[in-house]
Scaffold this motif. Structure first.
Motif, PDB file in Angstrom:
ATOM      1  N   MET A  70       0.859  -1.168   0.000  1.00  0.00           N
ATOM      2  CA  MET A  70       0.000   0.000   0.000  1.00  0.00           C
ATOM      3  C   MET A  70       0.907   1.233   0.000  1.00  0.00           C
ATOM      4  O   MET A  70       1.890   1.279   0.743  1.00  0.00           O
ATOM      5  N   HIS A  71       0.588   2.223  -0.797  1.00  0.00           N
ATOM      6  CA  HIS A  71       1.434   3.406  -0.878  1.00  0.00           C
ATOM      7  C   HIS A  71       1.158   4.401   0.246  1.00  0.00           C
ATOM      8  O   HIS A  71       2.075   4.884   0.899  1.00  0.00           O
ATOM      9  N   HIS A  72      -0.134   4.728   0.466  1.00  0.00           N
ATOM     10  CA  HIS A  72      -0.446   5.689   1.524  1.00  0.00           C
ATOM     11  C   HIS A  72      -1.898   5.584   1.952  1.00  0.00           C
ATOM     12  O   HIS A  72      -2.726   5.013   1.260  1.00  0.00           O
ATOM     13  N   THR A  73      -2.152   6.136   3.111  1.00  0.00           N
ATOM     14  CA  THR A  73      -3.515   6.357   3.571  1.00  0.00           C
ATOM     15  C   THR A  73      -3.718   7.865   3.574  1.00  0.00           C
ATOM     16  O   THR A  73      -2.762   8.623   3.700  1.00  0.00           O
ATOM     17  N   ALA A  74      -4.963   8.303   3.423  1.00  0.00           N
ATOM     18  CA  ALA A  74      -5.242   9.739   3.355  1.00  0.00           C
ATOM     19  C   ALA A  74      -6.281  10.112   4.398  1.00  0.00           C
ATOM     20  O   ALA A  74      -7.223   9.359   4.654  1.00  0.00           O
ATOM     21  N   TYR A  75      -6.102  11.297   4.964  1.00  0.00           N
ATOM     22  CA  TYR A  75      -6.976  11.795   6.018  1.00  0.00           C
ATOM     23  C   TYR A  75      -7.370  13.228   5.659  1.00  0.00           C
ATOM     24  O   TYR A  75      -6.504  14.076   5.432  1.00  0.00           O
ATOM     25  N   THR A  76      -8.663  13.488   5.609  1.00  0.00           N
ATOM     26  CA  THR A  76      -9.185  14.769   5.149  1.00  0.00           C
ATOM     27  C   THR A  76      -9.567  15.679   6.305  1.00  0.00           C
ATOM     28  O   THR A  76     -10.263  15.256   7.228  1.00  0.00           O
ATOM     29  N   PHE A  77      -9.133  16.919   6.227  1.00  0.00           N
ATOM     30  CA  PHE A  77      -9.520  17.952   7.171  1.00  0.00           C
ATOM     31  C   PHE A  77     -10.675  18.751   6.575  1.00  0.00           C
ATOM     32  O   PHE A  77     -10.868  18.778   5.357  1.00  0.00           O
ATOM     33  N   ASP A  78     -11.426  19.431   7.433  1.00  0.00           N
ATOM     34  CA  ASP A  78     -12.592  20.191   6.980  1.00  0.00           C
ATOM     35  C   ASP A  78     -12.240  21.413   6.151  1.00  0.00           C
ATOM     36  O   ASP A  78     -12.989  21.801   5.266  1.00  0.00           O
ATOM     37  N   ASN A  79     -11.097  22.035   6.466  1.00  0.00           N
ATOM     38  CA  ASN A  79     -10.769  23.274   5.760  1.00  0.00           C
ATOM     39  C   ASN A  79      -9.262  23.512   5.804  1.00  0.00           C
ATOM     40  O   ASN A  79      -8.528  22.838   6.527  1.00  0.00           O
ATOM     41  N   LEU A  80      -8.822  24.493   5.020  1.00  0.00           N
ATOM     42  CA  LEU A  80      -7.397  24.786   4.904  1.00  0.00           C
ATOM     43  C   LEU A  80      -6.796  25.225   6.236  1.00  0.00           C
ATOM     44  O   LEU A  80      -5.672  24.835   6.564  1.00  0.00           O
ATOM     45  N   ASP A  81      -7.517  26.015   7.000  1.00  0.00           N
ATOM     46  CA  ASP A  81      -6.973  26.454   8.287  1.00  0.00           C
ATOM     47  C   ASP A  81      -6.675  25.274   9.202  1.00  0.00           C
ATOM     48  O   ASP A  81      -5.638  25.260   9.882  1.00  0.00           O
ATOM     49  N   ASP A  82      -7.552  24.281   9.224  1.00  0.00           N
ATOM     50  CA  ASP A  82      -7.305  23.092  10.051  1.00  0.00           C
ATOM     51  C   ASP A  82      -6.074  22.327   9.564  1.00  0.00           C
ATOM     52  O   ASP A  82      -5.261  21.863  10.364  1.00  0.00           O
ATOM     53  N   LEU A  83      -5.932  22.191   8.245  1.00  0.00           N
ATOM     54  CA  LEU A  83      -4.761  21.500   7.685  1.00  0.00           C
ATOM     55  C   LEU A  83      -3.484  22.262   8.030  1.00  0.00           C
ATOM     56  O   LEU A  83      -2.489  21.655   8.462  1.00  0.00           O
ATOM     57  N   VAL A 105      -7.384  18.765  -7.207  1.00  0.00           N
ATOM     58  CA  VAL A 105      -8.588  18.218  -6.579  1.00  0.00           C
ATOM     59  C   VAL A 105      -8.455  18.242  -5.056  1.00  0.00           C
ATOM     60  O   VAL A 105      -9.434  18.392  -4.347  1.00  0.00           O
ATOM     61  N   THR A 106      -7.232  18.141  -4.561  1.00  0.00           N
ATOM     62  CA  THR A 106      -6.941  18.262  -3.129  1.00  0.00           C
ATOM     63  C   THR A 106      -5.666  19.082  -2.938  1.00  0.00           C
ATOM     64  O   THR A 106      -4.842  19.182  -3.839  1.00  0.00           O
ATOM     65  N   LEU A 121      -2.188  14.034   4.549  1.00  0.00           N
ATOM     66  CA  LEU A 121      -3.124  14.925   5.218  1.00  0.00           C
ATOM     67  C   LEU A 121      -3.576  15.912   4.161  1.00  0.00           C
ATOM     68  O   LEU A 121      -2.745  16.523   3.485  1.00  0.00           O
ATOM     69  N   GLN A 122      -4.888  16.069   3.994  1.00  0.00           N
ATOM     70  CA  GLN A 122      -5.392  16.821   2.851  1.00  0.00           C
ATOM     71  C   GLN A 122      -6.660  17.578   3.164  1.00  0.00           C
ATOM     72  O   GLN A 122      -7.272  17.364   4.207  1.00  0.00           O
ATOM     73  N   ILE A 123      -7.028  18.439   2.228  1.00  0.00           N
ATOM     74  CA  ILE A 123      -8.369  19.006   2.173  1.00  0.00           C
ATOM     75  C   ILE A 123      -8.886  18.803   0.762  1.00  0.00           C
ATOM     76  O   ILE A 123      -8.106  18.744  -0.197  1.00  0.00           O
ATOM     77  N   LEU A 168      -5.354  30.127  -2.365  1.00  0.00           N
ATOM     78  CA  LEU A 168      -4.220  29.289  -1.973  1.00  0.00           C
ATOM     79  C   LEU A 168      -4.341  27.845  -2.438  1.00  0.00           C
ATOM     80  O   LEU A 168      -3.329  27.152  -2.555  1.00  0.00           O
ATOM     81  N   ILE A 169      -5.533  27.365  -2.696  1.00  0.00           N
ATOM     82  CA  ILE A 169      -5.731  25.947  -3.036  1.00  0.00           C
ATOM     83  C   ILE A 169      -5.766  25.716  -4.542  1.00  0.00           C
ATOM     84  O   ILE A 169      -6.391  24.780  -5.020  1.00  0.00           O
ATOM     85  N   THR A 170      -5.022  26.544  -5.276  1.00  0.00           N
ATOM     86  CA  THR A 170      -4.957  26.400  -6.727  1.00  0.00           C
ATOM     87  C   THR A 170      -3.544  26.043  -7.166  1.00  0.00           C
ATOM     88  O   THR A 170      -2.565  26.399  -6.502  1.00  0.00           O
ATOM     89  N   ARG A 171      -3.453  25.388  -8.304  1.00  0.00           N
ATOM     90  CA  ARG A 171      -2.136  25.130  -8.876  1.00  0.00           C
ATOM     91  C   ARG A 171      -1.474  26.433  -9.289  1.00  0.00           C
ATOM     92  O   ARG A 171      -0.249  26.559  -9.210  1.00  0.00           O
ATOM     93  N   ALA A 172      -2.279  27.412  -9.724  1.00  0.00           N
ATOM     94  CA  ALA A 172      -1.721  28.705 -10.138  1.00  0.00           C
ATOM     95  C   ALA A 172      -0.951  29.342  -8.979  1.00  0.00           C
ATOM     96  O   ALA A 172       0.163  29.854  -9.175  1.00  0.00           O
ATOM     97  N   TRP A 173      -1.517  29.312  -7.755  1.00  0.00           N
ATOM     98  CA  TRP A 173      -0.825  29.891  -6.600  1.00  0.00           C
ATOM     99  C   TRP A 173       0.462  29.112  -6.315  1.00  0.00           C
ATOM    100  O   TRP A 173       1.521  29.698  -6.073  1.00  0.00           O
ATOM    101  N   ALA A 174       0.379  27.787  -6.345  1.00  0.00           N
ATOM    102  CA  ALA A 174       1.557  26.966  -6.070  1.00  0.00           C
ATOM    103  C   ALA A 174       2.668  27.257  -7.081  1.00  0.00           C
ATOM    104  O   ALA A 174       3.832  27.419  -6.704  1.00  0.00           O
ATOM    105  N   LEU A 175       2.318  27.346  -8.347  1.00  0.00           N
ATOM    106  CA  LEU A 175       3.319  27.609  -9.381  1.00  0.00           C
ATOM    107  C   LEU A 175       3.888  29.026  -9.274  1.00  0.00           C
ATOM    108  O   LEU A 175       5.073  29.245  -9.509  1.00  0.00           O
ATOM    109  N   LYS A 176       3.059  29.976  -8.887  1.00  0.00           N
ATOM    110  CA  LYS A 176       3.502  31.370  -8.759  1.00  0.00           C
ATOM    111  C   LYS A 176       4.476  31.522  -7.585  1.00  0.00           C
ATOM    112  O   LYS A 176       5.481  32.224  -7.691  1.00  0.00           O
TER     113      LYS A 176
END
Length: 191
Positions: A70-83, A105-106, A121-123, A168-176
């Motif tokens: 198994m590669h990984h398990t994933a755990y979802t938080f309710d929002n970005l601030d919690d993550l 998507v996450t 750990l994701q949103i 903040l949750i966009t690829r555009a922000w990450a790339l910038k």
């Protein structure tokens, strides 16, 4: 028509039971429900156990990139601030993500446990599953389903300064903000 099962728990075999227990309790803010006889059951929500550890009777080798597992398990938080709060809390304890990835998507932080397994750990970046599925059928995801790396420290700072989560949750922000980070796939696969 048969009923649909829901996910209950994951069991990891280890020869580092105490280290793995402590790591998962820290990373997931979990607590031990039962420990003994080479077993450890932990939970972080209403389920009686979400993660179990099975102590191996012999020393085991750490997971490698050439291990079928198994590669990984994933755990979802309710929002970005919690993550980001969890990111900050873990960083203070010396636990940092092996690779952060803006999948689109996450928004995900991949941590590696003492045995080499990943815990994501994701949103979710979309309000509904239908919206997420539509994104996954779109051009951006189709061209690169893995996504791009980002600096979680920059994200945490931007959020503290008032930048909206939607930006903040966009690829555009990450790339910038983190244009020169390496492709995250080799880190995930150990290649």
């Amino acid at each position: 028509m048969s009923s649909t099962p829901k996910f209950a728990h994951v069991v990891l075999q280890t020869s580092q039971l105490a280290e793995m227990r402590d790591w998962y309790c820290t990373v997931l803010d979990a607590h031990v429900v039962f420990e003994g006889h080479g077993l450890c059951f932990m939970t972080f929500d209403e389920e009686h156990h979400r993660i179990a550890l099975l102590g191996a009777p012999v020393p085991l080798e750490r997971k490698t990139p050439t291990t079928a597992a198994m590669h990984h398990t994933a755990y979802t938080f309710d929002n970005l601030d919690d993550l980001l709060d969890r990111y900050e809390s873990l960083k203070e304890k010396g636990i940092e993500p092996k690779v952060p990835i803006q999948h689109g998507v996450t928004t995900s932080l991949y941590y590696q446990d003492p045995d080499g397994n990943f815990a994501e750990l994701q949103i979710d970046n979309f309000a509904t599953a239908d919206e997420a599925t539509a994104y996954m059928h779109g051009a951006e995801y189709g061209a690169d389903p893995v996504g791009v790396s980002f600096e979680p420290e920059l994200m945490a700072r931007a959020r503290q300064e008032g930048t909206a989560p939607e930006e903040l949750i966009t690829r555009a922000w990450a790339l910038k903000t983190s244009p020169d980070l390496p492709n995250p796939l080799p880190i995930l696969t150990g290649a």
